[in-house]
Structures are given as C-alpha cells and as structure tokens.
Write a protein that holds these residues in place. Sequence first.
Motif, PDB file in Angstrom:
ATOM      1  N   GLY A 162       0.785  -1.224   0.000  1.00 17.03           N
ATOM      2  CA  GLY A 162       0.000   0.000   0.000  1.00 17.03           C
ATOM      3  C   GLY A 162       0.817   1.275   0.000  1.00 17.03           C
ATOM      4  O   GLY A 162       0.337   2.330  -0.411  1.00 17.03           O
ATOM      5  N   THR A 212      -6.440  -0.708  11.234  1.00 15.27           N
ATOM      6  CA  THR A 212      -6.988  -0.945   9.891  1.00 15.27           C
ATOM      7  C   THR A 212      -6.081  -0.370   8.823  1.00 15.27           C
ATOM      8  O   THR A 212      -5.834  -1.007   7.790  1.00 15.27           O
ATOM      9  N   GLU A 213      -5.553   0.824   9.066  1.00 21.29           N
ATOM     10  CA  GLU A 213      -4.671   1.458   8.083  1.00 21.29           C
ATOM     11  C   GLU A 213      -3.393   0.638   7.896  1.00 21.29           C
ATOM     12  O   GLU A 213      -2.944   0.416   6.764  1.00 21.29           O
ATOM     13  N   TYR A 254      -3.028  -2.544   8.469  1.00 23.97           N
ATOM     14  CA  TYR A 254      -3.390  -3.804   7.823  1.00 23.97           C
ATOM     15  C   TYR A 254      -3.574  -3.609   6.314  1.00 23.97           C
ATOM     16  O   TYR A 254      -3.070  -4.395   5.505  1.00 23.97           O
ATOM     17  N   GLU A 255      -4.290  -2.565   5.919  1.00 25.17           N
ATOM     18  CA  GLU A 255      -4.567  -2.355   4.498  1.00 25.17           C
ATOM     19  C   GLU A 255      -3.316  -1.971   3.718  1.00 25.17           C
ATOM     20  O   GLU A 255      -3.175  -2.339   2.552  1.00 25.17           O
ATOM     21  N   ASN A 286      -1.601  -5.366   3.345  1.00 23.02           N
ATOM     22  CA  ASN A 286      -2.413  -6.418   2.740  1.00 23.02           C
ATOM     23  C   ASN A 286      -3.191  -5.811   1.568  1.00 23.02           C
ATOM     24  O   ASN A 286      -4.408  -5.928   1.456  1.00 23.02           O
ATOM     25  N   ALA A 287      -2.433  -5.156   0.692  1.00 23.91           N
ATOM     26  CA  ALA A 287      -3.039  -4.365  -0.382  1.00 23.91           C
ATOM     27  C   ALA A 287      -3.845  -5.214  -1.357  1.00 23.91           C
ATOM     28  O   ALA A 287      -4.860  -4.764  -1.883  1.00 23.91           O
ATOM     29  N   ALA A 330      -7.090  -5.553   0.059  1.00 24.70           N
ATOM     30  CA  ALA A 330      -7.758  -4.254   0.073  1.00 24.70           C
ATOM     31  C   ALA A 330      -8.274  -3.885  -1.315  1.00 24.70           C
ATOM     32  O   ALA A 330      -9.338  -3.288  -1.458  1.00 24.70           O
ATOM     33  N   SER A 389     -14.126  -6.842   0.183  1.00 23.89           N
ATOM     34  CA  SER A 389     -13.109  -7.204  -0.809  1.00 23.89           C
ATOM     35  C   SER A 389     -13.738  -7.840  -2.047  1.00 23.89           C
ATOM     36  O   SER A 389     -13.247  -7.643  -3.167  1.00 23.89           O
TER      37      SER A 389
END
Length: 359
Positions: A147, A280-281, A283-284, A287-288, A291, A315
């Motif tokens: 990300g 959450t930020e 993780y995203e 884990n793009a 996302a 997703s």
Amino acid sequence: MRLKEVQNLNNDTNSPVCIAVDAMGGDFGPSEIVPGAIQAARNQEMRIFLVGDPNLLKQEIGKHDVANLQIKIVPSNSVVEENEQPALALRNKPNSSILIATGLVKQGMADACVSMGSTGAAMASAVVMFGTIEGIERPALGGPIIGFAPNTTIIDMGSNVDCRPGQMLSFAVIGRVYARKFWKIENPRVALLSVGSETGKGNRQIRETTELFQNSQINFVGNIEADQLTKGIAEVVICDGFVGNIILKLTEGLGSALAKRVGEKLETLVPLTASKKIQTEIYELTNALEAFGGAPLLGVNGVSIVGHGRSKATSITKAIETAKNTVDINLIENLNQELSSVRNQMTSEIDAQSQQQEE
C-alpha cells in the motif's frame, strides 16, 4: 450444469458488463460473496451471474433487497478445494463452480470471472478455457501488493515458481500494459527485483534477464532491492513466482502481526475507535491485494480476477469492480497488440544479428 448448457443463458450484447462470480470459492463462500456481489451491482451498472449451489445462493440472496438488480443464479454442484491438485480436480469436477464461471466467459455469456477459491484451479480453468495470449507460455499473477506504493505492480506473485528470462520479459511487457491502462502512465518504469541494485548483481537468471530487458522496448530502470519496493521507484517490478509469493506472504503476515501489536500497545493510550482506525490502516497498507479485492490473471485470453481466500464482502465488491474495470479498458486486446509488437521487434533484432554474422 455442464459447459455445453452455458450457451442457453440469455445474453444481450447491448446490456451492461456481465461478471461471473464463483460464489462457492474462498474461506467463507456464499455468506460473504453474495453480499459483496450485491453491493457491486448496486455501486455500478452491471449484471452478475452467481455460480454455485442454487439452494445456498437463494438462501443468501433472500437476506437482501435485490430489487432492480441484475443478478442471476447459475447452478454448479461441486467446489475445487485448496488442497486438491488443480488439473486433476477440474477433470473430476466438470461442474465445479470455478469451471462453470470461467465457462460463462468462454461462451461469451459473461465478460469476466471472479474467484476467491483455489488460485491453482482459477489459473488452470483460465488456461483451459481461454488459452494463453500468443507468445505467453504461462499466465502470471500480478498487482499492487504494498500500500505504500499503490502504483507499483509486482509480477509474478506465485503462478510460476521457475521462470526463464524470456518469460520474465513477457511479464515486463504485460506489466507495462497493465500500468499504462490502469494508472494512465504513458511510459512505465520497469525494474528487476534482485539482491543488489548494481548492474551484474543477482543470479544467472537475473543477469540474463537484465540483458534481455536492456535490448527491449521497455523503460528498464535496472535492479532494485526488496527494501525499495515501498518507494515507488518503478511502476512494474519483475521477479519469478517463488520470490514474489514469499514477498507477498511476508508483507501480509508482518502487516497483520504489526497491526495487532500496535493495537495492543494503544489500548490504554487512545480511544478504541482511534486504535481500530490505526490498526486498519496498517493492515490495508500491508495487505493491499485484499484491500484492492483481487488481481487479474495476466497472459490468458480472457479476464479472470483472483482474490484472497479469506476475503470478506467488502473485498468481494472491490474484486468485481476490478473485473469490470479490466473489461472496460480492453486489457486483453491491448496486451495482444503490445506483445505482438515486442515479438516483431525481437524477430527483427535476431534477423539483423544473423545478417551481420553472415557478412
């Protein structure tokens, strides 16, 4: 429903883009895929075929308001599991949800298919149904996986664990078209992932691939190391699937662990809502792929989007929207044209070299 029966489905060529969704694939099956598909249909004008067990799908659809949405159930009676050998499973399960979904595209009833199930089965189905683009031996899985560099696609992420230099050049061409069409970048930068940025660093595979890249039409900017992947140095980064999959899994695993650890540390320092937002930020960003919903299987003559097995409804929605976008930008047609240009250039160079040797 056998593949020959797929043609009985009505398809109006003037109607919106149609996406066939493998509703049985992934860790959560219809319970997450159905609401994700319904939301995608609400967000954008499109038709959706949900492929799977009709009874289960009717149950899930019944929990939602689908008035005015173009959603149709297409029956299948089996699922290819993650632990099954893909080619064997497809032979033994001709009515599996992934094979039926891919068959809808093959028959022209749908424009693209989406699956959160077995990546191997999705790839095998696409190769069998669509065939590969001329000059491509095997398809590759690619997309933005970090990300911090959302406009950097990494190819391959696990489809091909052993690659020859010629295959990696094909991946570079595929990546260039992907970046040009998805991100509107006219001349995307292409890099090779290696153990050093200096020319000549890397194993034999990298050194031979470097020479091919230097003599091609692509905008080759040299080697980069893994710690540079977050910096957006190149729009396309090429590696074999063995390395790419390790990077993908390490990034995701480290991100998940870091998000959890940060959440634990922040529990007594900030409000819960702020802590959750930060988790959450993190993780995203790490884990793009999840996302973004999924990534196209590149190199096959049809649109097949592959997502994470653990994907939830949000997703799924994004994966279906990615499928529609891939259709809208005519990615397959553009790939065919650009690969043809590269093949012609390489043929001309080989002929010129042969002529010089004869003289």
